[in-house]
Motif scaffolding. Structure first.
Motif, PDB file in Angstrom:
ATOM      1  N   ALA A 109     -13.165 -27.316  13.728  1.00  0.00           N
ATOM      2  CA  ALA A 109     -14.377 -28.137  13.691  1.00  0.00           C
ATOM      3  C   ALA A 109     -15.180 -27.957  12.410  1.00  0.00           C
ATOM      4  CB  ALA A 109     -15.257 -27.801  14.897  1.00  0.00           C
ATOM      5  N   PHE A 110     -15.257 -26.718  11.905  1.00  0.00           N
ATOM      6  CA  PHE A 110     -16.170 -26.411  10.799  1.00  0.00           C
ATOM      7  C   PHE A 110     -15.475 -25.950   9.522  1.00  0.00           C
ATOM      8  CE2 PHE A 110     -18.541 -25.178  14.767  1.00  0.00           C
ATOM      9  CZ  PHE A 110     -19.395 -26.267  14.777  1.00  0.00           C
ATOM     10  N   GLY A 111     -14.159 -25.743   9.571  1.00  0.00           N
ATOM     11  CA  GLY A 111     -13.464 -25.177   8.430  1.00  0.00           C
ATOM     12  C   GLY A 111     -13.663 -23.669   8.371  1.00  0.00           C
ATOM     13  N   ARG A 112     -12.889 -23.027   7.509  1.00  0.00           N
ATOM     14  CA  ARG A 112     -12.935 -21.563   7.425  1.00  0.00           C
ATOM     15  C   ARG A 112     -14.341 -21.042   7.109  1.00  0.00           C
ATOM     16  NH1 ARG A 112      -8.034 -18.665   6.554  1.00  0.00           N
ATOM     17  NH2 ARG A 112      -6.190 -20.014   6.609  1.00  0.00           N
ATOM     18  N   SER A 113     -15.041 -21.753   6.235  1.00  0.00           N
ATOM     19  CA  SER A 113     -16.346 -21.268   5.797  1.00  0.00           C
ATOM     20  C   SER A 113     -17.396 -21.332   6.897  1.00  0.00           C
ATOM     21  CB  SER A 113     -16.838 -22.081   4.595  1.00  0.00           C
ATOM     22  OG  SER A 113     -16.981 -23.455   4.945  1.00  0.00           O
ATOM     23  N   ALA A 118     -20.585 -20.091  13.338  1.00  0.00           N
ATOM     24  CA  ALA A 118     -20.309 -20.596  14.681  1.00  0.00           C
ATOM     25  C   ALA A 118     -20.099 -19.447  15.665  1.00  0.00           C
ATOM     26  CB  ALA A 118     -19.088 -21.510  14.655  1.00  0.00           C
ATOM     27  N   LEU A 119     -19.424 -18.389  15.231  1.00  0.00           N
ATOM     28  CA  LEU A 119     -19.246 -17.227  16.096  1.00  0.00           C
ATOM     29  C   LEU A 119     -20.599 -16.595  16.425  1.00  0.00           C
ATOM     30  CD1 LEU A 119     -16.113 -15.517  14.490  1.00  0.00           C
ATOM     31  CD2 LEU A 119     -16.232 -16.579  16.758  1.00  0.00           C
ATOM     32  N   ASP A 120     -21.463 -16.488  15.426  1.00  0.00           N
ATOM     33  CA  ASP A 120     -22.792 -15.922  15.669  1.00  0.00           C
ATOM     34  C   ASP A 120     -23.546 -16.741  16.712  1.00  0.00           C
ATOM     35  OD1 ASP A 120     -22.451 -13.850  13.902  1.00  0.00           O
ATOM     36  OD2 ASP A 120     -23.493 -14.824  12.244  1.00  0.00           O
ATOM     37  N   ARG A 121     -23.422 -18.065  16.623  1.00  0.00           N
ATOM     38  CA  ARG A 121     -24.097 -18.934  17.586  1.00  0.00           C
ATOM     39  C   ARG A 121     -23.533 -18.740  18.983  1.00  0.00           C
ATOM     40  NH1 ARG A 121     -28.453 -21.047  19.713  1.00  0.00           N
ATOM     41  NH2 ARG A 121     -28.204 -23.173  20.484  1.00  0.00           N
ATOM     42  N   ALA A 122     -22.206 -18.633  19.096  1.00  0.00           N
ATOM     43  CA  ALA A 122     -21.576 -18.423  20.404  1.00  0.00           C
ATOM     44  C   ALA A 122     -22.043 -17.109  21.021  1.00  0.00           C
ATOM     45  CB  ALA A 122     -20.058 -18.439  20.263  1.00  0.00           C
ATOM     46  N   TYR A 123     -22.109 -16.053  20.206  1.00  0.00           N
ATOM     47  CA  TYR A 123     -22.513 -14.749  20.724  1.00  0.00           C
ATOM     48  C   TYR A 123     -24.010 -14.703  21.011  1.00  0.00           C
ATOM     49  CZ  TYR A 123     -17.858 -13.287  19.183  1.00  0.00           C
ATOM     50  OH  TYR A 123     -16.504 -13.172  19.016  1.00  0.00           O
ATOM     51  N   GLU A 124     -24.776 -15.512  20.306  1.00  0.00           N
ATOM     52  CA  GLU A 124     -26.204 -15.607  20.605  1.00  0.00           C
ATOM     53  C   GLU A 124     -26.418 -16.255  21.976  1.00  0.00           C
ATOM     54  OE1 GLU A 124     -30.096 -18.130  19.012  1.00  0.00           O
ATOM     55  OE2 GLU A 124     -28.315 -17.968  17.760  1.00  0.00           O
ATOM     56  N   LEU A 125     -25.631 -17.289  22.258  1.00  0.00           N
ATOM     57  CA  LEU A 125     -25.743 -17.978  23.544  1.00  0.00           C
ATOM     58  C   LEU A 125     -25.199 -17.135  24.688  1.00  0.00           C
ATOM     59  CD1 LEU A 125     -24.658 -21.585  22.475  1.00  0.00           C
ATOM     60  CD2 LEU A 125     -26.954 -20.859  23.153  1.00  0.00           C
ATOM     61  N   ARG A 152     -16.862 -22.618  23.549  1.00  0.00           N
ATOM     62  CA  ARG A 152     -16.014 -23.378  22.620  1.00  0.00           C
ATOM     63  C   ARG A 152     -16.491 -24.819  22.485  1.00  0.00           C
ATOM     64  NH1 ARG A 152     -10.152 -22.787  24.862  1.00  0.00           N
ATOM     65  NH2 ARG A 152      -9.717 -24.176  23.101  1.00  0.00           N
ATOM     66  N   VAL A 153     -17.222 -25.319  23.478  1.00  0.00           N
ATOM     67  CA  VAL A 153     -17.683 -26.707  23.471  1.00  0.00           C
ATOM     68  C   VAL A 153     -19.101 -26.828  22.928  1.00  0.00           C
ATOM     69  CG1 VAL A 153     -18.272 -28.660  24.955  1.00  0.00           C
ATOM     70  CG2 VAL A 153     -16.169 -27.385  25.366  1.00  0.00           C
ATOM     71  N   VAL A 154     -20.031 -26.021  23.449  1.00  0.00           N
ATOM     72  CA  VAL A 154     -21.443 -26.264  23.154  1.00  0.00           C
ATOM     73  C   VAL A 154     -21.822 -25.905  21.721  1.00  0.00           C
ATOM     74  CG1 VAL A 154     -22.099 -26.007  25.569  1.00  0.00           C
ATOM     75  CG2 VAL A 154     -22.201 -24.013  24.053  1.00  0.00           C
ATOM     76  N   VAL A 155     -21.107 -24.971  21.098  1.00  0.00           N
ATOM     77  CA  VAL A 155     -21.426 -24.615  19.713  1.00  0.00           C
ATOM     78  C   VAL A 155     -21.140 -25.792  18.776  1.00  0.00           C
ATOM     79  CG1 VAL A 155     -20.801 -23.075  17.800  1.00  0.00           C
ATOM     80  CG2 VAL A 155     -21.144 -22.150  20.089  1.00  0.00           C
TER      81      VAL A 155
END
Length: 243
Positions: A109-113, A118-125, A152-155
C-alpha cells in the motif's frame, strides 16, 4: 440519490444462483458516519456487505461511491477507490509473525519507505500487537488474530470500512478494544458499515441503523430510536435462507 452519502445502495436486489437474497434494499452512509446493519441470522446482512464491497454483483439497482456509479465493479477496483472489507473471521497468515503480516500489506500500500510509519500506527491502535509483533500469527488468541486482521485494513485509512461481525466470538474486553479502534477510525474520517448481532454494542456505536429480515429492510432510522424491545422483536422474526 442522497447528496451527502459516501456510499449508497439504491433499490439493490441480489441473488446466489436461483436464490434471491435481497429485495430492493436502500442504504445511505453519510461521510464520517456509521450505519449498523442488524437482523436475525440469514436476514441478508452479509449479502448487503458483500454488495457494498464488490464481492457480490447486484442483479438490479445502483451502487454509488462518493456520488459515482460503481455498480458491478469488482472488489479489487472498489478497494483501489477506498472501500475496505473486514470479513468475518481471521484473515491472517498463520506461519508469519504479526509484523510480517502487517509488513506485507503495508509495503504493497505505501511502498518500502512507508512501512515503518504504518507499523507505528498499527501498534498505536492495537498495543497488544506491539507486544506480540515477533509472535507467529497462528499462535495468537482468536481475539488477537481479529485485531491483526483489522489492523491490516484500518491503517490504510479507507474512505469506507465494511466491518462484518468483528466482535463475533470475542471476549467482552477484546470486543470493547475493537470498538474503541472503530471509534478512532470513524473520527479520522472513515465511514463505517457494521454488521453485528450484538445489538446494544452496534446501536451504541452507529449513528443510524437498518434492520433486515428475509432480504428486505423492515426498519430504518437513528440508532437511538431502536429500543431493545423493538430490536428483540425483529430478531425473533422469520428469516430467509440466504444471508
Amino acid at each position: 440519490m442522497t447528496a451527502d452519502a459516501m456510499l449508497e445502495l439504491e433499490q439493490i436486489s441480489a441473488a446466489y444462483g436461483p436464490f434471491r437474497a435481497l429485495f430492493d434494499v436502500n442504504l445511505a452512509v453519510p461521510a464520517n458516519s456509521a450505519v449498523a446493519l442488524v437482523g436475525p441470522n440469514g436476514a441478508g446482512k452479509t449479502t448487503v456487505a458483500r454488495v457494498c464491497s464488490g464481492l457480490l454483483a447486484p442483479t438490479s439497482g445502483t451502487v454509488r461511491l462518493d456520488g459515482q456509479d460503481v455498480t458491478g465493479l469488482p472488489a479489487y477496483e472498489l478497494a483501489r477507490r477506498g472501500v475496505a472489507h473486514a470479513n468475518e473471521g481471521r484473515s491472517v497468515f498463520a506461519s508469519l509473525t504479526v509484523e510480517e503480516n502487517l509488513t506485507l500489506t503495508f509495503r504493497q500500500a505505501f511502498g518500502r519507505s512507508g512501512v515503518a510509519a504504518a507499523l507505528d500506527r498499527a501498534y498505536e491502535l492495537f498495543s497488544r500487537l506491539r507486544e506480540r509483533r515477533q509472535q507467529f500469527a497462528g499462535s495468537l488468541s482468536g481475539g488477537e488474530q481479529r485485531m491483526l486482521a483489522l489492523a491490516r485494513v484500518v491503517v490504510l485509512e479507507p474512505a469506507v470500512l465494511i466491518a462484518d461481525e468483528l466482535s463475533l466470538g470475542l471476549a467482552p474486553t477484546v470486543a470493547q478494544e475493537v470498538y474503541r479502534v472503530l471509534d478512532k477510525v470513524r473520527a479520522a474520517g472513515t465511514s463505517v458499515v457494521i454488521v453485528e448481532q450484538h445489538l446494544d454494542r452496534a446501536l451504541a456505536f452507529a449513528d443510524r441503523a437498518i434492520v433486515l429480515d428475509t432480504g428486505e429492510v423492515v426498519w430504518e432510522g437513528p440508532s437511538a430510536e431502536l429500543d431493545s424491545d423493538q430490536a428483540a422483536a425483529f430478531l425473533a422474526g422469520p428469516t430467509a435462507t440466504a444471508g
